[in-house]
Design a protein around this motif. Structure first.
Motif, PDB file in Angstrom:
ATOM      1  N   ALA A  56      43.324 -14.170  -5.205  1.00 55.63           N
ATOM      2  CA  ALA A  56      43.935 -15.446  -5.411  1.00 55.63           C
ATOM      3  C   ALA A  56      44.552 -15.370  -6.943  1.00 55.63           C
ATOM      4  CB  ALA A  56      42.795 -16.670  -5.436  1.00 55.63           C
ATOM      5  N   LYS A  57      43.856 -14.869  -7.852  1.00 58.33           N
ATOM      6  CA  LYS A  57      44.773 -14.579  -9.181  1.00 58.33           C
ATOM      7  C   LYS A  57      46.229 -13.807  -8.984  1.00 58.33           C
ATOM      8  CE  LYS A  57      41.052 -15.479 -12.534  1.00 58.33           C
ATOM      9  NZ  LYS A  57      40.438 -14.913 -13.925  1.00 58.33           N
ATOM     10  N   LEU A  58      46.213 -12.912  -8.282  1.00 57.29           N
ATOM     11  CA  LEU A  58      47.130 -12.052  -8.239  1.00 57.29           C
ATOM     12  C   LEU A  58      48.206 -12.697  -7.295  1.00 57.29           C
ATOM     13  CD1 LEU A  58      48.411  -9.237  -8.325  1.00 57.29           C
ATOM     14  CD2 LEU A  58      47.102  -8.648  -6.346  1.00 57.29           C
ATOM     15  N   VAL A  59      47.843 -13.182  -6.163  1.00 61.28           N
ATOM     16  CA  VAL A  59      48.730 -14.019  -5.221  1.00 61.28           C
ATOM     17  C   VAL A  59      49.403 -14.965  -6.102  1.00 61.28           C
ATOM     18  CG1 VAL A  59      48.930 -15.516  -3.240  1.00 61.28           C
ATOM     19  CG2 VAL A  59      47.826 -13.229  -3.255  1.00 61.28           C
ATOM     20  N   GLY A  60      48.685 -15.866  -6.863  1.00 58.55           N
ATOM     21  CA  GLY A  60      49.195 -17.017  -7.628  1.00 58.55           C
ATOM     22  C   GLY A  60      50.152 -16.384  -8.507  1.00 58.55           C
ATOM     23  N   HIS A  61      49.814 -15.641  -9.369  1.00 59.19           N
ATOM     24  CA  HIS A  61      50.895 -14.661 -10.139  1.00 59.19           C
ATOM     25  C   HIS A  61      52.288 -14.336  -9.468  1.00 59.19           C
ATOM     26  CE1 HIS A  61      52.256 -12.461 -13.562  1.00 59.19           C
ATOM     27  NE2 HIS A  61      52.684 -11.632 -12.757  1.00 59.19           N
ATOM     28  N   LEU A  62      51.789 -13.753  -8.382  1.00 57.55           N
ATOM     29  CA  LEU A  62      53.229 -13.142  -7.446  1.00 57.55           C
ATOM     30  C   LEU A  62      53.973 -14.234  -6.942  1.00 57.55           C
ATOM     31  CD1 LEU A  62      51.307 -10.346  -5.438  1.00 57.55           C
ATOM     32  CD2 LEU A  62      52.989 -10.223  -7.391  1.00 57.55           C
ATOM     33  N   ALA A  63      53.121 -15.466  -6.462  1.00 61.53           N
ATOM     34  CA  ALA A  63      54.046 -16.731  -6.082  1.00 61.53           C
ATOM     35  C   ALA A  63      54.769 -17.329  -7.098  1.00 61.53           C
ATOM     36  CB  ALA A  63      52.907 -17.581  -5.553  1.00 61.53           C
ATOM     37  N   ARG A  64      54.430 -17.279  -8.472  1.00 62.69           N
ATOM     38  CA  ARG A  64      55.104 -17.922  -9.345  1.00 62.69           C
ATOM     39  C   ARG A  64      56.209 -17.082  -9.864  1.00 62.69           C
ATOM     40  NH1 ARG A  64      49.697 -18.846 -11.018  1.00 62.69           N
ATOM     41  NH2 ARG A  64      49.488 -17.287 -12.220  1.00 62.69           N
ATOM     42  N   THR A  65      56.120 -15.638  -9.818  1.00 64.84           N
ATOM     43  CA  THR A  65      57.101 -14.657 -10.189  1.00 64.84           C
ATOM     44  C   THR A  65      58.154 -14.886  -9.247  1.00 64.84           C
ATOM     45  OG1 THR A  65      55.426 -13.272 -11.246  1.00 64.84           O
ATOM     46  CG2 THR A  65      57.625 -12.218 -10.989  1.00 64.84           C
ATOM     47  N   TYR A  66      57.990 -14.687  -8.043  1.00 66.31           N
ATOM     48  CA  TYR A  66      58.897 -14.589  -7.172  1.00 66.31           C
ATOM     49  C   TYR A  66      59.368 -15.792  -6.059  1.00 66.31           C
ATOM     50  CZ  TYR A  66      58.055  -9.552  -8.059  1.00 66.31           C
ATOM     51  OH  TYR A  66      57.775  -8.465  -8.648  1.00 66.31           O
ATOM     52  N   GLY A  67      58.815 -17.101  -6.675  1.00 65.00           N
ATOM     53  CA  GLY A  67      59.170 -18.502  -6.247  1.00 65.00           C
ATOM     54  C   GLY A  67      58.548 -18.260  -4.702  1.00 65.00           C
ATOM     55  N   VAL A  68      57.428 -18.027  -4.483  1.00 61.91           N
ATOM     56  CA  VAL A  68      56.878 -18.055  -2.974  1.00 61.91           C
ATOM     57  C   VAL A  68      56.108 -19.302  -2.805  1.00 61.91           C
ATOM     58  CG1 VAL A  68      55.526 -16.881  -1.193  1.00 61.91           C
ATOM     59  CG2 VAL A  68      56.878 -15.742  -2.618  1.00 61.91           C
ATOM     60  N   PRO A  69      56.193 -20.246  -1.770  1.00 62.87           N
ATOM     61  CA  PRO A  69      55.629 -21.414  -1.889  1.00 62.87           C
ATOM     62  C   PRO A  69      54.009 -20.928  -1.469  1.00 62.87           C
ATOM     63  CG  PRO A  69      57.571 -21.724  -0.811  1.00 62.87           C
ATOM     64  CD  PRO A  69      57.343 -20.223  -0.978  1.00 62.87           C
ATOM     65  N   LEU A  70      53.071 -21.659  -1.949  1.00 62.37           N
ATOM     66  CA  LEU A  70      51.725 -21.428  -1.562  1.00 62.37           C
ATOM     67  C   LEU A  70      51.282 -22.435  -0.196  1.00 62.37           C
ATOM     68  CD1 LEU A  70      50.109 -21.416  -5.190  1.00 62.37           C
ATOM     69  CD2 LEU A  70      50.500 -19.603  -3.514  1.00 62.37           C
ATOM     70  N   ASP A  71      51.638 -21.987   0.786  1.00 59.64           N
ATOM     71  CA  ASP A  71      51.375 -22.579   1.873  1.00 59.64           C
ATOM     72  C   ASP A  71      51.187 -21.520   2.942  1.00 59.64           C
ATOM     73  OD1 ASP A  71      53.722 -22.099   3.193  1.00 59.64           O
ATOM     74  OD2 ASP A  71      54.732 -23.789   2.190  1.00 59.64           O
ATOM     75  N   ARG A  72      50.723 -21.645   4.389  1.00 59.64           N
ATOM     76  CA  ARG A  72      50.668 -20.874   5.209  1.00 59.64           C
ATOM     77  C   ARG A  72      51.591 -20.337   6.031  1.00 59.64           C
ATOM     78  NH1 ARG A  72      48.229 -17.833   7.254  1.00 59.64           N
ATOM     79  NH2 ARG A  72      46.413 -18.225   8.656  1.00 59.64           N
ATOM     80  N   ALA A  73      52.820 -21.127   5.697  1.00 56.52           N
ATOM     81  CA  ALA A  73      54.013 -20.418   6.320  1.00 56.52           C
ATOM     82  C   ALA A  73      54.421 -19.234   5.502  1.00 56.52           C
ATOM     83  CB  ALA A  73      55.196 -21.510   6.226  1.00 56.52           C
ATOM     84  N   HIS A  74      54.217 -19.130   4.275  1.00 58.81           N
ATOM     85  CA  HIS A  74      54.528 -18.025   3.386  1.00 58.81           C
ATOM     86  C   HIS A  74      53.499 -17.075   3.032  1.00 58.81           C
ATOM     87  CE1 HIS A  74      57.370 -21.426   2.988  1.00 58.81           C
ATOM     88  NE2 HIS A  74      58.398 -20.407   2.647  1.00 58.81           N
ATOM     89  N   ILE A  75      52.234 -17.687   2.859  1.00 60.06           N
ATOM     90  CA  ILE A  75      50.905 -16.689   2.524  1.00 60.06           C
ATOM     91  C   ILE A  75      50.575 -16.352   3.825  1.00 60.06           C
ATOM     92  CG2 ILE A  75      48.855 -16.345   0.957  1.00 60.06           C
ATOM     93  CD1 ILE A  75      51.507 -16.927  -0.657  1.00 60.06           C
ATOM     94  N   VAL A  76      50.588 -15.171   4.545  1.00 62.80           N
ATOM     95  CA  VAL A  76      50.493 -15.063   5.939  1.00 62.80           C
ATOM     96  C   VAL A  76      49.626 -13.839   5.941  1.00 62.80           C
ATOM     97  CG1 VAL A  76      52.494 -15.979   6.493  1.00 62.80           C
ATOM     98  CG2 VAL A  76      52.487 -13.404   6.245  1.00 62.80           C
ATOM     99  N   GLY A  77      48.640 -13.868   7.067  1.00 61.40           N
ATOM    100  CA  GLY A  77      47.860 -12.840   7.364  1.00 61.40           C
ATOM    101  C   GLY A  77      48.857 -11.728   8.109  1.00 61.40           C
ATOM    102  N   HIS A  78      48.338 -10.368   8.229  1.00 55.21           N
ATOM    103  CA  HIS A  78      49.033  -9.386   8.918  1.00 55.21           C
ATOM    104  C   HIS A  78      49.090 -10.032  10.495  1.00 55.21           C
ATOM    105  CE1 HIS A  78      49.468  -4.705   9.901  1.00 55.21           C
ATOM    106  NE2 HIS A  78      50.366  -5.401  10.476  1.00 55.21           N
ATOM    107  N   ASP A  79      47.969 -10.601  11.026  1.00 51.30           N
ATOM    108  CA  ASP A  79      47.834 -11.037  12.220  1.00 51.30           C
ATOM    109  C   ASP A  79      49.048 -12.146  12.427  1.00 51.30           C
ATOM    110  OD1 ASP A  79      46.239 -12.739  10.599  1.00 51.30           O
ATOM    111  OD2 ASP A  79      44.628 -13.193  11.733  1.00 51.30           O
ATOM    112  N   ASN A  80      49.665 -12.643  11.498  1.00 48.76           N
ATOM    113  CA  ASN A  80      50.651 -13.804  11.852  1.00 48.76           C
ATOM    114  C   ASN A  80      52.058 -13.246  11.861  1.00 48.76           C
ATOM    115  OD1 ASN A  80      48.784 -15.546   9.269  1.00 48.76           O
ATOM    116  ND2 ASN A  80      48.343 -15.975  11.468  1.00 48.76           N
ATOM    117  N   VAL A  81      52.136 -12.015  11.555  1.00 47.97           N
ATOM    118  CA  VAL A  81      53.363 -11.587  11.609  1.00 47.97           C
ATOM    119  C   VAL A  81      53.973 -11.147  13.245  1.00 47.97           C
ATOM    120  CG1 VAL A  81      54.906  -9.528  10.894  1.00 47.97           C
ATOM    121  CG2 VAL A  81      53.033 -10.445   9.438  1.00 47.97           C
ATOM    122  N   PRO A  82      55.115 -11.562  13.518  1.00 47.84           N
ATOM    123  CA  PRO A  82      55.256 -11.200  14.864  1.00 47.84           C
ATOM    124  C   PRO A  82      55.923  -9.873  15.188  1.00 47.84           C
ATOM    125  CG  PRO A  82      57.268 -12.351  13.799  1.00 47.84           C
ATOM    126  CD  PRO A  82      56.067 -12.149  12.773  1.00 47.84           C
TER     127      PRO A  82
END
Length: 656
Positions: A383-409
């Motif tokens: 979570a610390k890593l993802v929070g940092h990456l999200a801030r660095t690259y402007g990725v919203p913290l929601d399940r449309a952008h923080i996804v599991g491999h099982d969510n990839v079409p």
């Protein structure tokens, strides 16, 4: 937080003298519940109670996990590690094969490290052959803290595994032993136990040990309260004074090594730089990732489990003939290894469009290995890593952008069935987003036209098959709900025509054809007798959602439906640009519809909207790579368990 309880249960404290080493402890579990067990063990071994509680919280959140081991081979509230379970079988071969990596019903494993037919690069114009893995050195066994605790307490290992109170005594004895090895007496202020706490992480990395200890003391300062997975109310009162002396880690030799160069590893996690190779491998081929010298847009952070051990994964990713991802996380201490820069393109998600716009995180673990669970230490580091990456690259913290491999079409009709299913239903998405500071229920809106799936992870225990064979998986908390064709548990599961061209959906843990997962938002389609319906894969799907034990919350957000005059619209696995957008000399990519369609009258939630693009990377010379941008606008929608893309021109956007 939906499953936290703030009620303290204070029980009488009873002093218990530790049993002589080598002798079984005949006493039954102490009365008064788990809170009393911590108090008794702390007093018996001279460990500050707050230290014992906080160490356990960092290991297991005080859960017993029904006596099941973690993915690191640890048991009980104190995560006592059985080294025999934690050591990989073989030298570099993936763990789990023949034990929990069975193909189940679908010829498909959860993670890509030893998965089946998915092309990790996900580009049929440049297919990647199934990579061969080179054997690496066998992992050194971690300290066998289970048997050390047995020797220190006289409690048999089998009881330390199964009895939470005995397990807590074992953890207290370990902390006292680590304190003794420093030449320090028992007792004293909590801040004096920093060295013992750091050693409890059983880490071979000084930075990870120090990071673990820092998290323990942060927990003491903040306090914690919750009800455990087996119904035990627990509390750790906050102690703002628990600030270890600044030189403590230095005196213990626990200096953190410098983080990997660049912005991708935050200073708050222990991070190693273990680069993946970018090199030619003959006949115009190269591995094991792509590079882009310009600005790479990041839309996704993809959460994987590797279906393997940490050691096996970091060995594999440094093989130029293998695949690649950006980070690997270790279970027992949250150690992070970084392999790619953020501007590099890993081959990890099985979909080139997603790979080209994502960062991939591999976690030590398994979709289903006899009920194994993920440690709090790894959740927190991730979570610390993802929070940092999200801030660095402007990725919203929601399940449309923080996804599991099982969510990839899948990318084409042919690839849909073979796409991977990790991290699976046992990844606690609700807990993960709490640690990210974005609880999933913060988006709740009482009169919204959508629902967010949100079962109480600890109490919600749907049955699965396929854990180590064809039998039932051990009962444990899960993030997913089953979807039925009618509001009844006896009704069939909904069908996924891509996953199951013939036959129906199953309850195999690797089969998400009829499952919705925590944090995913769907358009609400009905409510009847304690069941809620959503639009899912072109049909109405029902999940049990009774009052008093809700598995969803009402929410709002944009929805789409086919524009007037269209009976249905096509869906895509990639948001590629129109043919006219490609410059001369660049072969246009075919925009291939999937086997699904969105019927008129149905609504689906929108996760993001963007213009089509294609990152062309087909040569070793990264200076020749380029991004082709188009004018076609796509909406990413939550169509099933996986997201898909629909052309904005085909639908009406409803801001609900």
């Amino acid at each position: 937080m939906r499953h936290l309880a703030g009620t303290a249960v204070l029980a009488a404290l009873v002093v218990i003298v530790p049993a002589a080493p080598g002798k079984a402890d005949p006493r039954p579990e102490a009365p008064g519940g788990r809170q009393a067990a911590f108090a008794e063990a702390a007093r018996a071994y001279g460990v500050p109670e707050s230290v014992l509680l906080a160490v356990s919280y960092l290991e297991s959140r005080w859960d017993g996990n029904d006596g099941l081991p973690s993915v690191a081979g640890g048991y009980g509230p104190m995560h006592l590690v059985d080294a025999g379970l934690a050591v990989p079988r073989g030298t570099g071969a993936p763990e789990g094969a023949g034990a929990s990596g069975e193909t189940g019903d679908h010829g498909d494993h959860g993670g890509h490290v030893h998965g089946s037919g998915e092309d990790p690069r996900g580009d049929e114009t440049r297919p990647m052959a199934r990579p061969a893995r080179r054997p690496g050195p066998a992992a050194a066994p971690p300290p066998d803290t289970l048997r050390l605790a047995s020797r220190l307490t006289g409690i048999p290992p089998e009881r330390l595994r199964a009895d939470p109170a005995a397990n807590i005594r074992g953890g207290a004895a370990l902390l006292a032993e680590y304190r003794r090895r420093e030449g320090a007496p028992p007792g004293g202020e909590p801040v004096r136990w920093y060295g013992a706490v750091a050693r409890y992480a059983a880490s071979d990395d000084p930075g990870a040990a120090a990071a673990f200890a820092d998290e323990v003391y942060a927990t003491i300062r903040a306090g914690a309260a919750r009800t455990t997975d087996d119904g035990e109310p627990m509390v750790l009162p906050p102690d703002p004074s628990a600030v270890p002396p600044a030189p403590a880690s230095g005196r213990l030799g626990l200096h953190r090594p410098p983080a990997a160069p660049g912005p991708d590893c935050p200073p708050t996690v222990a991070c190693r730089w273990l680069p993946a190779p970018y090199q030619r491998i003959g006949k115009g081929r190269y591995g094991n990732h792509d590079r882009y010298e310009g600005h790479r847009e990041i839309d996704y952070i993809v959460v994987h489990d590797g279906e393997s051990s940490y050691r096996s994964m970091v060995n594999a990713v440094r093989n130029p003939h293998y695949l690649s991802w950006h980070f690997t996380l270790r279970s027992r201490d949250g150690l992070v290894a970084q392999h790619l820069r953020g501007r590099d393109i890993g081959w990890h998600a099985g979909n080139w469009d997603v790979n080209s716009r994502s960062i991939g995180l591999e976690h030590e673990g398994y979709v289903a290995r006899g009920g194994a669970w993920y440690t709090e230490a790894m959740y927190r580091a991730s979570a610390k890593l993802v929070g940092h990456l999200a801030r660095t690259y402007g990725v919203p913290l929601d399940r449309a952008h923080i996804v599991g491999h099982d969510n990839v079409p899948g990318t084409t009709r042919a690839t849909v069935r073979g796409m991977h299913t990790d991290p699976g239903p046992y990844w606690d998405w609700a807990r993960y987003f709490e640690l990210l500071g974005r609880p999933l229920d913060r988006a709740a809106r009482p009169r919204g036209h959508s629902v967010i799936i949100l079962p109480d992870y600890a109490a919600h225990r749907p049955g699965f098959t396929g854990c180590g064979g064809s039998g039932a998986c051990p009962p444990q908390g899960a993030s997913s709900v089953w979807l039925h064709t009618a509001p009844s548990a006896d009704a069939p599961l909904v069908k996924d025509v891509g996953r199951h061209p013939t036959g129906g959906s199953t309850r195999n843990v690797h089969d998400h054809a009829a499952r919705a997962s925590a944090g995913q938002r769907y358009a609400r389609a009905g409510r009847e007798n304690g069941w809620t319906a959503i639009w899912y894969l072109g049909q109405k799907a029902w999940f049990h959602d009774p009052k008093g034990a809700r598995t969803s919350v009402r929410a709002s957000g944009p929805l789409v439906t086919p524009r007037p005059g269209l009976s249905s619209v096509r869906l895509y696995g990639r948001a590629y640009p129109e043919r006219s957008a490609y410059p001369e000399g660049v072969e246009p990519q075919r925009l291939v519809p999937l086997q699904y369609s969105l019927p008129a009258g149905q609504l689906y939630s929108v996760g993001l909207t963007r213009r089509g693009s294609y990152l062309r990377a087909v040569t070793f010379d990264a200076s020749r790579h380029l991004v082709v941008g188009g004018e076609t606008v796509y909406h990413q929608i939550q169509f099933g368990h996986r997201f898909m893309f629909v052309k904005a021109s085909d639908v009406t956007l409803l801001p609900r």
